[in-house]
Enzyme design. Structure first.
Site, short mmCIF file in Angstrom:
data_model
loop_
_atom_site.label_atom_id
_atom_site.label_comp_id
_atom_site.label_asym_id
_atom_site.label_seq_id
_atom_site.Cartn_x
_atom_site.Cartn_y
_atom_site.Cartn_z
N TYR A 72 -8.96 7.65 11.73
CA TYR A 72 -8.49 8.04 13.06
C TYR A 72 -9.40 9.07 13.74
O TYR A 72 -9.05 9.59 14.79
CB TYR A 72 -7.05 8.57 12.97
CG TYR A 72 -6.08 7.53 12.49
CD1 TYR A 72 -5.74 6.45 13.30
CD2 TYR A 72 -5.53 7.58 11.21
CE1 TYR A 72 -4.86 5.47 12.87
CE2 TYR A 72 -4.65 6.61 10.76
CZ TYR A 72 -4.32 5.56 11.59
OH TYR A 72 -3.45 4.58 11.16
N ILE A 129 -7.14 0.22 10.81
CA ILE A 129 -8.31 1.08 10.92
C ILE A 129 -9.54 0.39 10.31
O ILE A 129 -9.42 -0.47 9.44
CB ILE A 129 -8.06 2.44 10.23
CG1 ILE A 129 -7.68 2.26 8.76
CG2 ILE A 129 -7.01 3.24 10.98
CD1 ILE A 129 -7.49 3.57 8.01
N TYR A 131 0.83 -1.21 0.00
CA TYR A 131 0.00 0.00 0.00
C TYR A 131 0.86 1.26 0.00
O TYR A 131 2.03 1.25 0.38
CB TYR A 131 -0.89 0.03 1.25
CG TYR A 131 -0.09 0.22 2.52
CD1 TYR A 131 0.09 1.48 3.06
CD2 TYR A 131 0.52 -0.86 3.15
CE1 TYR A 131 0.86 1.67 4.21
CE2 TYR A 131 1.29 -0.69 4.28
CZ TYR A 131 1.46 0.58 4.80
OH TYR A 131 2.23 0.76 5.91
N PHE A 174 -5.81 5.40 0.05
CA PHE A 174 -4.82 4.33 -0.08
C PHE A 174 -4.93 3.70 -1.46
O PHE A 174 -6.02 3.35 -1.92
CB PHE A 174 -5.08 3.24 0.97
CG PHE A 174 -4.75 3.65 2.38
CD1 PHE A 174 -3.47 3.50 2.89
CD2 PHE A 174 -5.73 4.20 3.19
CE1 PHE A 174 -3.17 3.87 4.18
CE2 PHE A 174 -5.44 4.58 4.49
CZ PHE A 174 -4.16 4.42 4.99
N PHE A 190 2.06 9.71 3.54
CA PHE A 190 2.47 9.59 4.95
C PHE A 190 3.00 8.20 5.28
O PHE A 190 3.62 8.00 6.32
CB PHE A 190 1.31 9.94 5.88
CG PHE A 190 0.06 9.12 5.68
CD1 PHE A 190 -0.07 7.86 6.24
CD2 PHE A 190 -0.99 9.62 4.93
CE1 PHE A 190 -1.20 7.10 6.05
CE2 PHE A 190 -2.15 8.88 4.74
CZ PHE A 190 -2.25 7.61 5.30
N ASP A 191 2.78 7.22 4.39
CA ASP A 191 3.26 5.86 4.69
C ASP A 191 3.23 5.04 3.40
O ASP A 191 2.37 5.26 2.53
CB ASP A 191 2.37 5.20 5.75
CG ASP A 191 2.98 3.92 6.31
OD1 ASP A 191 4.18 3.67 6.05
OD2 ASP A 191 2.26 3.18 7.00
#
Length: 328
Positions: free
Chosen positions: A275, A249, A206, A292, A216-217
């Site tokens: 979140y 999540i 991902y 994502f 961010f990731d």
């Protein structure tokens, strides 16, 4: 600055050691300094106060000044000398007090629960400063007003979030499917193998980004480098977890269950499935929609109980069969 305020607070609560302490119930001793004498606090009042709690060695055990927030409580009948309820009713707003409570009276009957920093025969010292007193009705009205303000702010943030997501979809000419929970997803490539079930271990590659495009990731090295993402020590490989184990999540839990093994997809996850009102690091702000691009690389399946079969009963006719009479 906080340290200075804390030291000033301790200084303000310094009492005259030579002054006479008065005695209350259960061996409690107290000394009150009244600056602006007024109505004494009464049972059921909701009071706001600062407190510094120390042991007999003058070591601070707890401080609202250090914590940065005063205590709020309702005055009730006392259950333990350390709850100070019988001292509060001797005070007025803006009063300060020094209260010495014998450790033995606090832990009477359950001495084994006494913490090691307390000694038998010693006192716990409370330095108090009453900031505010309200009736229960006043406190409830204040609380309800605060809750209404928070609710209005939450609704405002949700509307803003929905607007940003709608704009993102329109700007990028996307046509996602939407589930009942609000998850939006697009299957880019459909896999041929079955969808995972709860308990199956899924392996997922991902890249995640915020709605303004900030990555961010990522579990993909090329994506991480292209975005300038610093992930020291990161192993660039699919992450794995058991579906339904709540390790990710809710948007991921729901979305992955919709994909066949081998599928590539885009998830647009609203904050209520991400979140929520929490920030996660510097990039994910409260009420952030997360996007994502992911691939369900592999599924390791566990043995699942067979689905219960629904038995269908054959309908029985309620109509009577005709009878044949013998001719006489």
């Amino acid at each position: 600055m906080k340290k200075i305020v804390y030291l000033l607070a301790l200084t303000a609560l310094t009492f005259n050691a030579s002054a006479q302490f008065k005695k209350a119930d259960n061996g409690v001793q107290y000394q009150i300094i009244s600056q602006t004498p007024g109505r004494k606090l009464a049972p059921n009042d909701v009071i706001t106060f600062n407190v510094v709690q120390k042991n007999d060695k003058d070591s601070v055990l707890f401080s609202t000044y250090k914590q940065g927030q005063p205590v709020k409580t309702q005055i009730r009948a006392t259950n333990n000398p350390a709850d100070l309820m019988n001292i509060f009713t001797l005070m007025s707003v803006n009063d300060s007090a020094c209260v010495k409570v014998p450790v033995d009276s606090i832990f009477k009957g359950h001495e084994e629960q006494m913490p090691p920093n307390f000694k038998k025969g010693s006192d716990v010292v409370f330095n108090l400063k009453i900031l505010k007193a309200q009736t229960l009705e006043e406190a409830m009205a204040e609380r309800n007003a605060a809750m209404a303000k928070i609710k209005a702010e939450v609704e405002k943030r949700k509307v803003e979030e929905a607007g940003l997501l709608a704009k993102y979809i329109a700007d990028n000419k996307l046509s996602p499917k939407t589930t009942a929970s609000g998850l939006k997803y697009i299957v880019r490539e459909a896999g041929a193998k079955p969808k995972p079930l709860n308990g199956d271990t899924v392996f997922v590659n991902y890249t995640g980004r915020t709605i303004d495009g900030k990555v961010f990731d990522s579990s993909i090295e090329a994506d991480a480098k292209a975005a300038g993402l610093q992930q020291p020590g990161r192993s660039y490989e699919p992450i794995s977890f058991a579906l339904g184990s709540h390790r990710v999540i809710p948007g991921w839990e729901e979305g992955l269950a919709l994909l066949n093994e081998g599928s590539k997809a885009m998830f647009l996850i609203p904050s209520n499935l991400g979140y929520g009102d929490r920030a996660m690091g510097d990039d994910i702000k409260p009420y952030s929609t997360l996007i994502f691009d992911l691939e369900l690389v592999k599924v390791v399946r566990v043995k699942h109980a067979p689905a219960a079969k629904t038995s269908v009963k054959k309908k029985t006719s309620l109509r009577k069969r005709p009878t044949t009479r013998k001719k006489s």
